[in-house]
Design an enzyme around this catalytic site. Structure first.
Site, PDB file in Angstrom:
ATOM      1  N   ASP A   1      30.069  14.204   9.188  1.00 58.70           N
ATOM      2  CA  ASP A   1      30.789  14.384  10.447  1.00 58.70           C
ATOM      3  C   ASP A   1      32.187  13.799  10.301  1.00 58.70           C
ATOM      4  OD1 ASP A   1      28.423  15.417  11.322  1.00 58.70           O
ATOM      5  OD2 ASP A   1      28.077  13.943  12.897  1.00 58.70           O
TER       6      ASP A   1
ATOM      7  N   ASP B   1      22.828  23.359  20.661  1.00 59.22           N
ATOM      8  CA  ASP B   1      22.598  21.949  20.968  1.00 59.22           C
ATOM      9  C   ASP B   1      21.982  21.869  22.355  1.00 59.22           C
ATOM     10  OD1 ASP B   1      24.027  21.576  18.596  1.00 59.22           O
ATOM     11  OD2 ASP B   1      25.922  21.398  19.675  1.00 59.22           O
TER      12      ASP B   1
END
Length: 245
Positions: free
Chosen positions: A8, A131
């Site tokens: 990330d 998500d």
């Protein structure tokens, strides 16, 4: 089963968030390219990148770090990326850089027709990232929870040519609380698209549970905080997953 290390990116560094909160970022490396090489050397067969700044801004924000990662490992293993991908031009630019696949998240929820267009323009290269919090899709870097159930959304993409769906339970992500196996399997069984689990991978028991779910459509898992903090040894985990196939 394929285990995929996550990198990330926030302001050029490798970080992990808790439940998608930018203010809850833990920095693990100032050199994402070195991190990518490390996971490759540990046996990773694919890498998952997220442009966190891009996810919030809606446009790419970590291009130098992404280019460095691709220069380091793209000749050896496929690399996929999500975060801030909202148009075909951005997809084309990323694929030209050497990414194998791109992940459409927020744009897939807001404009499902965009997924169909992307799959036509770049066949076999499009992943949808869904998500969810309590089964409902979250968008804009998880800042907004919509009224759309992820299973209903996923079914819309079945005939578009999406190569896989990454399902992230944002209540579990970065919390080291275990993968939401039930929700992941429920999604995988509802669609004909391979589903990749993400969020909450904690230990080898999660690996065993995911491998047991492989026959029910769960094709792999993305792992982040657990491999950075050491609760999972990545090489050992991939070996275990291979032995259970």
């Amino acid at each position: 089963m394929l285990l995929i290390p996550a990198i990330d990116l926030k302001e050029g560094r490798c970080v992990r968030l808790k439940q998608g909160l930018m203010e809850e970022a833990t920095v693990f490396s100032d050199s994402p390219a070195e991190t990518a090489l490390h996971w490759f050397e540990q046996g990773a067969r694919r890498l998952h990148l997220v442009d966190l700044n891009g996810a919030f801004a809606g446009v790419p924000q970590n291009l130098p770090a992404i280019k460095d990662i691709l220069a380091a490992v793209a000749k050896d293993i496929p690399v996929q990326l999500g975060g801030g991908i909202r148009d075909l031009k951005t997809i084309g630019q990323y694929l030209d850089l050497g990414l194998n696949d791109v992940i459409i998240g927020t744009a897939a929820v807001k404009n499902p027709d965009f997924v169909r267009e992307a799959c036509k323009a770049f066949p076999g290269r499009i992943i949808v990232g869904l998500d969810a919090k309590d089964g409902m899709a979250a968008i804009d870097g998880w800042a907004t929870v919509t009224g759309h159930h992820v299973i209903d959304l996923a079914k819309r993409f079945e005939d578009d040519g999406v190569n896989s769906i990454i399902y992230t339970d944002i209540g579990r992500d970065g919390m080291m609380s275990g993968v939401n196996i039930d929700a992941t399997v429920k999604l995988a069984q509802a669609v004909r698209i391979p589903v990749i689990a993400s969020g909450g991978l904690t230990g080898l028991d999660d690996i065993r549970a995911l491998c047991a779910a492989e026959k029910r459509g769960v094709a792999g898992a993305i792992t982040g905080r657990a491999i950075y903090e050491g609760s999972i040894d990545f090489a050992q985990a991939q070996q275990l997953a291979d032995s259970l196939d």
